[in-house]
Each structure stands twice: as structure tokens, then as C-alpha cells.
Design a protein around this motif. Structure first.
Motif, PDB file in Angstrom:
ATOM      1  N   PHE A  15      -3.279   1.733  -3.386  1.00  0.00           N
ATOM      2  CA  PHE A  15      -2.582   0.581  -4.004  1.00  0.00           C
ATOM      3  C   PHE A  15      -2.114  -0.643  -3.160  1.00  0.00           C
ATOM      4  CE2 PHE A  15       1.581  -0.907  -5.854  1.00  0.00           C
ATOM      5  CZ  PHE A  15       1.101  -1.609  -6.966  1.00  0.00           C
ATOM      6  N   HIS A  16      -1.711  -0.064  -1.908  1.00  0.00           N
ATOM      7  CA  HIS A  16      -1.201  -0.750  -1.085  1.00  0.00           C
ATOM      8  C   HIS A  16      -2.204  -1.765  -0.359  1.00  0.00           C
ATOM      9  CE1 HIS A  16       1.640  -2.321   2.195  1.00  0.00           C
ATOM     10  NE2 HIS A  16       0.721  -1.909   3.186  1.00  0.00           N
ATOM     11  N   ALA A  17      -3.476  -1.167  -0.233  1.00  0.00           N
ATOM     12  CA  ALA A  17      -4.574  -2.179   0.251  1.00  0.00           C
ATOM     13  C   ALA A  17      -4.988  -3.087  -0.856  1.00  0.00           C
ATOM     14  CB  ALA A  17      -5.693  -1.155   0.606  1.00  0.00           C
ATOM     15  N   ALA A  18      -4.770  -2.728  -2.108  1.00  0.00           N
ATOM     16  CA  ALA A  18      -5.088  -3.858  -3.249  1.00  0.00           C
ATOM     17  C   ALA A  18      -4.127  -4.818  -3.144  1.00  0.00           C
ATOM     18  CB  ALA A  18      -4.988  -2.944  -4.681  1.00  0.00           C
ATOM     19  N   ARG A  19      -2.715  -4.414  -2.971  1.00  0.00           N
ATOM     20  CA  ARG A  19      -1.882  -5.475  -2.915  1.00  0.00           C
ATOM     21  C   ARG A  19      -1.855  -6.351  -1.634  1.00  0.00           C
ATOM     22  NH1 ARG A  19       4.150  -3.871  -5.090  1.00  0.00           N
ATOM     23  NH2 ARG A  19       4.460  -3.650  -2.846  1.00  0.00           N
ATOM     24  N   GLY A  20      -2.200  -5.763  -0.536  1.00  0.00           N
ATOM     25  CA  GLY A  20      -2.685  -6.537   0.498  1.00  0.00           C
ATOM     26  C   GLY A  20      -3.534  -7.582   0.061  1.00  0.00           C
ATOM     27  N   ALA A  21      -4.695  -7.131  -0.483  1.00  0.00           N
ATOM     28  CA  ALA A  21      -5.788  -8.018  -0.644  1.00  0.00           C
ATOM     29  C   ALA A  21      -5.519  -9.188  -1.465  1.00  0.00           C
ATOM     30  CB  ALA A  21      -6.918  -7.300  -1.283  1.00  0.00           C
ATOM     31  N   GLN A  22      -4.363  -8.929  -2.481  1.00  0.00           N
ATOM     32  CA  GLN A  22      -3.925  -9.843  -3.376  1.00  0.00           C
ATOM     33  C   GLN A  22      -3.222 -11.128  -2.499  1.00  0.00           C
ATOM     34  OE1 GLN A  22      -1.244  -7.828  -6.349  1.00  0.00           O
ATOM     35  NE2 GLN A  22      -0.263  -9.391  -5.880  1.00  0.00           N
ATOM     36  N   GLU A  23      -2.699 -10.729  -1.299  1.00  0.00           N
ATOM     37  CA  GLU A  23      -1.856 -11.688  -0.593  1.00  0.00           C
ATOM     38  C   GLU A  23      -2.860 -12.520   0.105  1.00  0.00           C
ATOM     39  OE1 GLU A  23       1.605 -11.643  -0.675  1.00  0.00           O
ATOM     40  OE2 GLU A  23       1.064 -10.201  -2.133  1.00  0.00           O
ATOM     41  N   GLY A  24      -4.204 -11.951   0.391  1.00  0.00           N
ATOM     42  CA  GLY A  24      -5.361 -12.683   1.126  1.00  0.00           C
ATOM     43  C   GLY A  24      -5.621 -11.461   2.200  1.00  0.00           C
ATOM     44  N   SER A  25      -7.067 -11.291   2.167  1.00  0.00           N
ATOM     45  CA  SER A  25      -7.655 -10.197   2.929  1.00  0.00           C
ATOM     46  C   SER A  25      -8.655 -11.036   4.050  1.00  0.00           C
ATOM     47  CB  SER A  25      -8.387  -9.234   2.019  1.00  0.00           C
ATOM     48  OG  SER A  25      -9.308  -8.848   2.951  1.00  0.00           O
ATOM     49  N   PRO A  26      -8.460 -10.650   5.283  1.00  0.00           N
ATOM     50  CA  PRO A  26      -9.449 -11.107   6.259  1.00  0.00           C
ATOM     51  C   PRO A  26     -10.887 -10.591   6.060  1.00  0.00           C
ATOM     52  CG  PRO A  26      -7.951  -9.351   7.298  1.00  0.00           C
ATOM     53  CD  PRO A  26      -7.594  -9.755   5.889  1.00  0.00           C
ATOM     54  N   LEU A  27     -10.850  -9.693   5.282  1.00  0.00           N
ATOM     55  CA  LEU A  27     -12.325  -8.945   4.686  1.00  0.00           C
ATOM     56  C   LEU A  27     -13.045  -9.574   3.628  1.00  0.00           C
ATOM     57  CD1 LEU A  27     -10.712  -6.626   6.255  1.00  0.00           C
ATOM     58  CD2 LEU A  27     -12.091  -5.007   5.101  1.00  0.00           C
ATOM     59  N   GLY A  28     -12.348 -10.615   3.162  1.00  0.00           N
ATOM     60  CA  GLY A  28     -12.743 -11.409   2.206  1.00  0.00           C
ATOM     61  C   GLY A  28     -12.589 -10.703   0.675  1.00  0.00           C
ATOM     62  N   ILE A  29     -11.734  -9.691   0.664  1.00  0.00           N
ATOM     63  CA  ILE A  29     -11.690  -9.153  -0.597  1.00  0.00           C
ATOM     64  C   ILE A  29     -10.735  -9.701  -1.547  1.00  0.00           C
ATOM     65  CG2 ILE A  29     -10.860  -6.925  -1.826  1.00  0.00           C
ATOM     66  CD1 ILE A  29     -11.774  -5.417   0.786  1.00  0.00           C
ATOM     67  N   GLN A  30     -11.043  -9.893  -2.867  1.00  0.00           N
ATOM     68  CA  GLN A  30     -10.047 -10.729  -3.704  1.00  0.00           C
ATOM     69  C   GLN A  30      -9.557  -9.936  -4.736  1.00  0.00           C
ATOM     70  OE1 GLN A  30     -11.977 -14.235  -4.538  1.00  0.00           O
ATOM     71  NE2 GLN A  30     -12.295 -15.067  -2.550  1.00  0.00           N
ATOM     72  N   VAL A  31      -8.109  -9.866  -4.994  1.00  0.00           N
ATOM     73  CA  VAL A  31      -7.657  -9.187  -5.959  1.00  0.00           C
ATOM     74  C   VAL A  31      -6.696 -10.112  -6.727  1.00  0.00           C
ATOM     75  CG1 VAL A  31      -6.275  -7.251  -6.567  1.00  0.00           C
ATOM     76  CG2 VAL A  31      -7.746  -6.779  -4.948  1.00  0.00           C
ATOM     77  N   ASP A  32      -6.911 -10.150  -7.924  1.00  0.00           N
ATOM     78  CA  ASP A  32      -5.971 -11.034  -8.616  1.00  0.00           C
ATOM     79  C   ASP A  32      -4.549 -10.537  -8.696  1.00  0.00           C
ATOM     80  OD1 ASP A  32      -7.809 -13.112  -8.800  1.00  0.00           O
ATOM     81  OD2 ASP A  32      -8.556 -12.400 -10.651  1.00  0.00           O
ATOM     82  N   GLU A  33      -4.546  -9.361  -9.525  1.00  0.00           N
ATOM     83  CA  GLU A  33      -2.890  -8.621  -9.497  1.00  0.00           C
ATOM     84  C   GLU A  33      -3.253  -7.197  -9.405  1.00  0.00           C
ATOM     85  OE1 GLU A  33      -1.094  -9.477 -13.189  1.00  0.00           O
ATOM     86  OE2 GLU A  33       0.700  -8.473 -12.217  1.00  0.00           O
ATOM     87  N   ALA A  34      -2.937  -6.652  -8.581  1.00  0.00           N
ATOM     88  CA  ALA A  34      -2.873  -5.003  -8.476  1.00  0.00           C
ATOM     89  C   ALA A  34      -1.807  -4.567  -9.182  1.00  0.00           C
ATOM     90  CB  ALA A  34      -2.743  -4.650  -6.957  1.00  0.00           C
TER      91      ALA A  34
END
Ligand code: FAD
Ligand code: NAD
Length: 462
Positions: free
Chosen positions: A61-80
Motif C-alpha cells: 500500500f505504501h509503495a502504491a501511495r508513493g507512486a501516487q506522489e510520483g515515482s522515479p520508476l515511472g509507475i503511475q497510480v491515480d489514487e491508492a
């Protein structure tokens, strides 16, 4: 009252008791195990397994929320978002699978299971009052494997907001504000998980640092990560009582403060389950609160053995299991004794800490001259690919013969290195052995090779 007889009676179905019973059954020993609540004990039901399941869910969950804030890996999550009811159901499913498995393994080993609390009548007899009515069980040998339960604090009894790890692992909602008393294994593993689920977590630790059993170098990456998660850590601070809106604590200078909390988790150690089995009549020799055992796990009373948490620290499931297996062999007529050199332990914080054998302080206290080899994960390719380049592997080698007497590591994912560390110490490896073994690339295990090479100044990658 129904009468049962057996050769071996195991009291308690935790990792100590069930492993003892399975091995005894496999060795042809007529065995009964008495367990009132849950096969698998603390570990499978309200300890190791549910806590690690929640830690994993929190990481995801934390990783998904991190991606929501912007991820250096390019992963995009709208809303975790998290459906915590489903998280808990998933965790319960794992517990169910494992405990059902234990029940099947006991049956396969022809072990009889009696449900209920056992209470000693004498050293060879117990009474059990369970769902199948009163029973008296007589045995040639008895193993006390009744484990331990959460210790409470006199001014903060369990109830209402004040919970133990058992309730913390079964919450139906993520608390907005979680205060935790005790910055040890349980407080920090569960605290880290809930911080990642989104709770505002405060950890109150009486000692000058959290995880006081580890040295500062091992602790530091964990302390930094907790700060990064926004966990407030109050060291040198004691919990006093429950206040109107949370927990009243007293800091190192005697000043008091109320920490707002919807839940207060007490995680200040565990107390042995001795009263539940009415063992006081046996007048066993005790080491403080714990049952004294010798190198065969025998107590001071002939034919009565004790294993697991009831025998004190380290309170670890794998120690209980190894003791259980040992006792099964002894009862089956073997001449086995406890001769383990290595007892690994893992703190499942983020980053994780693994220790096995002696740390520098223990070696110094034992008067051993030693060399240290270290390798930082910031120079390890695998660590970089896992975004896990903080931490290090450290080897302690006895100077006289270069034998490996301790290995420690801190870092994300290092728990899986525990096997390699333990094998190295248990098999009497020396620095030359570890320096000559090929380790797979890219892997965190290369840290073990490089730390060994570092002792002779021959490391390649740092
Ligand atoms: P227990 O597992 O406590 O089992 C004792 C059993 O005895 C219980 O099932 C109880 O119902 C039964 N019993 C009690 N009284 C009686 C009686 N009178 N008659 C019959 N039965 C009785 N350890 C690790 O190694 N790794 C981990 O990651 C880890 N995480 C943990 C996380 C948490 C939150 C907690 C609380 C503990 C954790 N531990 C971990 C510790 C581990 O759970 C214990 O060391 C282990 O369970 C001890 O095993 P045991 O068999 O001695 O006792
Ligand atoms: P712990 O001994 O690890 O930590 C308890 C902490 O509470 C200590 O740091 C202690 O200084 C602090 N404390 C004690 N009284 C206090 C007070 N009044 N106010 C503030 N702080 C106080 O115990 P635990 O975390 O409850 O875990 C119990 C046992 O369970 C451990 O011994 C451990 O062996 C086992 N366990 C193991 C694992 C694992 O192997 N990963 C995980 C969880 C639990």
C-alpha cells in the motif's frame, strides 16, 4: 472422567509443542498434544505470521501511495486506496491455511490432539477440562510448551483503547493515531506497518534508544527510515497512564505530555504462561520468571521437559521448534543435546535487521580478539535495482583462526540472508571459506562475499 495414557504428553500447540509432537509421532512415540485455543500457537495465529502478512500488505500500500506522489520508476497510480477488511481477511486466510496444515501434519504423525487447558496433578499426570469433557492424561514424559502472553503495564491494563499485539493484528479499522509503548520487535514491526497504512504513529521507549539490543550502526538506518515515515520516536520516555485523549508519558527530564491516540499498543515484552498449567505444584527450578532447563531441555523434575518461550529469551519460534525436535529425539531414546552455535534473529522493520552469532560488543565482552569486515549495499547492484541501497553486511571473525563468529546486516530484504549467515557460523566457516565461495550476481548475498574479502582488504566493489 475419561483416562488417557501415552508415552509423551506435549502441553501447548505452538511451534515448540507441535514440532515436538510431530517429530515424536514420526519417531513412533505414542504422543498426545493438549492445546486449548489454536494449533500453531502464538506464532501462527497472533504472532510471526499475521504480523508479517500485515507488514507485506502495508509495504504494498505504501509503495502504491508513493507512486501516487510520483515515482522515479515511472509507475503511475491515480489514487491508492485500501479495503482494510479485505486485507485482514487475506491475512486470516494465510493463518487458516497454516493452522489447518499443522492439524493435518499431527494427524499424519498419529498424534492425538486433546482440546482444553492442561493442569498438572503431578509430574506425570494432567487434568484437561475441554469440550470433550473432563479427562486425565498420564504420560511417561511431559513437555511444557505453553509459551508466553503479552505483558501488561500496571497503570495501563488491557481494555478499551489499550491493546496488545493480539488485538493490533485484528483491528477492523486503521487507527488515525496509534501510540505504541515499547520500541522493541513488536512495537517497531507493527508500528512501521501502521505508519505505512497511514496511521500517525508515536513510539514511546523507556531506554535511551529503540531496539536497545542492537548497536547504533545497525539501528541507525531503521531510525532514519522511521523518521522518513513520520513516526515520532520518544526515547528515554515512560508511559504513565491513559489520558482523556490518549497516552500520558513522562520524558527524560520528568516533563509529562499527553500523546493523542485512538489506540495504545502495549509492546513491552511477554510473560511466560506458567499459571495456566498450574506448574507451581511441581516446584520446578526457575531462572527468574522462566523454567530452568539443561542441555536436553530437561527441567529439574525427572521426565518433565520445557521448551520455547516458557524457557525465556530469545523468544523466537525457530528456537522453540529446534528445542521441540530435540526433546522428541530424547524421549525416543536419543542421546541428543543442544549444541547449536548459531541462533539467527530478524527484526522485520524497514529496513530489516538480521543478526546471527556475536556482534562486536558481545565478542569484546567475551574477551575475544576479532576483525570486522563490512560491505555497504550502496555498492551492490541488486540493492540498487530494488531501491534498497541503504545498510550493510558485517562479519565478525575471531582473529586467532579467522573463524566467523557473527554476521549482522541491515537493509531492505536482508531477512532472506539469515540462512546464509546461519549456515556459515553453524558449519564453522572461516573468512577464507566465505571469500572463496561464488555468490550469485546480482544478489544481496554478494555482500557476504565482499564483507569477507574486506577483512583482508581484498574487496572488489568498494
Ligand atoms: P506459543 O506459540 O505461545 O504456544 C503456546 C501454546 O500453549 C499456545 O497455543 C497456548 O494456547 C497453549 N497453552 C497455554 N497454556 C496451556 C495449557 N495450560 N494447556 C495446554 N495448552 C496451553 N518469533 C519469530 O521467531 N519470528 C517472528 O517473526 C516473530 N514475530 C512475532 C510477532 C508477534 C506479534 C509476537 C507476539 C511474537 C512473535 N514471535 C516471533 C515470537 C514467537 O511467536 C514465539 O517465540 C513462539 O510462538 C513461541 O513458541 P512456543 O511454542 O514456545 O509458544
Ligand atoms: P522487546 O523486548 O523486543 O521490546 C520491548 C521494549 O519495550 C524494550 O525496548 C523495552 O526497553 C521497552 N519497554 C519496557 N517497558 C517499558 C515502559 N514501561 N515504557 C516504555 N518502554 C518500555 O519485546 P516485544 O517487542 O514485546 O517482543 C516480545 C518478544 O517477542 C521478543 O522478545 C521477541 O523475541 C519476540 N518477537 C520476535 C519477533 C521477531 O523475531 N521478528 C517479532 C516480534 C516479537
Amino acid at each position: 472422567m475419561k483416562d488417557l495414557t501415552c508415552k509423551l504428553l506435549v502441553i501447548g500447540g505452538g511451534p515448540g509443542g507441535y514440532v515436538c509432537a510431530i517429530r515424536a509421532g514420526q519417531l513412533g512415540v505414542d504422543t498426545i498434544i493438549v492445546e486449548p485455543k489454536w494449533l500453531g500457537g502464538t506464532c501462527l495465529n497472533v504472532g510471526c505470521i499475521p504480523s508479517k502478512a500485515l507488514i507485506h500488505a502495508a509495504d504494498e500500500f505504501h509503495a502504491a501511495r508513493g507512486a501516487q506522489e510520483g515515482s522515479p520508476l515511472g509507475i503511475q497510480v491515480d489514487e491508492a486506496r485500501i479495503d482494510f477488511t479485505q486485507t485482514m481477511a487475506w491475512k486470516d486466510g494465510i493463518v487458516e491455511r497454516l493452522t489447518t496444515g499443522v492439524s493435518g501434519l499431527l494427524r499424519k504423525a498419529k498424534v492425538r490432539h486433546v482440546a482444553g487447558y492442561a493442569r498438572f496433578v503431578d509430574g506425570k499426570t494432567v487434568d484437561v477440562d475441554g469440550p470433550d469433557g473432563p479427562m486425565r492424561v498420564r504420560a511417561e514424559a511431559v513437555v511444557i510448551a505453553t509459551g508466553a502472553a503479552p505483558a501488561s503495564l500496571p497503570n495501563l491494563p488491557f481494555g478499551g483503547k489499550v491493546i496488545s499485539s493480539t488485538e493490533a493484528l485484528s483491528l477492523t479499522q486503521i487507527p488515525d493515531k496509534l501510540a505504541i509503548v515499547g520500541g522493541g520487535y513488536i512495537g517497531l514491526e507493527i508500528g512501521t506497518a501502521f505508519a505505512k497504512f497511514g496511521s500517525a504513529v508515536t513510539v514511546v521507549e523507556a531506554e535511551p534508544s529503540i531496539l536497545p539490543q542492537y548497536d547504533a550502526r545497525l539501528r541507525r538506518p531503521v531510525e532514519e527510515a522511521l523518521a522518513g515515515l513520520g513516526v515520532r520516536v520518544m526515547t528515554g520516555t515512560r508511559a504513565k497512564t491513559e489520558g482523556r485523549s490518549g497516552l500520558i508519558v513522562e520524558g527524560p527530564d520528568g516533563e509529562t505530555e499527553e500523546i493523542e491516540a485512538d489506540r495504545i499498543l502495549i509492546a513491552v515484552g511477554r510473560k511466560p504462561n506458567l499459571e495456566s498449567v498450574a506448574a507451581e505444584g511441581l516446584q520446578l527450578a526457575m531462572s527468574g520468571r522462566y523454567v530452568t532447563i539443561d542441555e536436553r531441555c530437561a527441567t529439574s523434575m525427572r521426565g518433565v521437559f520445557a521448551i520455547g518461550d516458557i524457557t525465556g529469551e530469545p523468544m523466537l519460534a525457530h528456537r522453540a521448534m529446534a528445542q521441540g525436535e530435540l526433546v522428541a529425539h530424547v524421549v525416543a531414546g536419543g542421546r541428543d543435546v543442544w549444541d547449536k552455535r548459531a541462533m539467527p534473529s530478524i527484526c522485520f522493520t524497514d529496513p530489516e535487521i538480521v543478526t546471527c552469532g556475536m556482534d562486536p560488543e558481545a565478542a569484546k565482552n567475551a574477551g575475544i580478539e576479532f576483525d570486522i569486515g563490512q560491505f555497504p549495499f550502496k555498492a551492490n547492484g541488486r540493492a540498487m535495482t530494488m531501491e534498497a541501497d541503504t545498510g550493510f553486511v558485517r562479519i565478525i571473525a575471531r582473529r586467532s583462526d579467522q573463524a566467523i563468529i557473527g554476521v549482522q546486516a541491515v537493509g531492505r530484504g536482508v531477512s532472506e540472508l539469515a540462512a546464509a549467515f546461519t549456515v556459515a557460523i553453524e558449519m564453522g566457516a572461516c573468512v577464507e571459506d566465505l571469500s572463496a565461495i561464488v555468490q550469485a550476481h546480482p544478489s544481496l548475498g554478494e555482500g557476504l562475499l565482499e564483507a569477507a574479502l574486506n577483512i583482508s582488504g581484498e574487496q572488489i566493489h568498494s
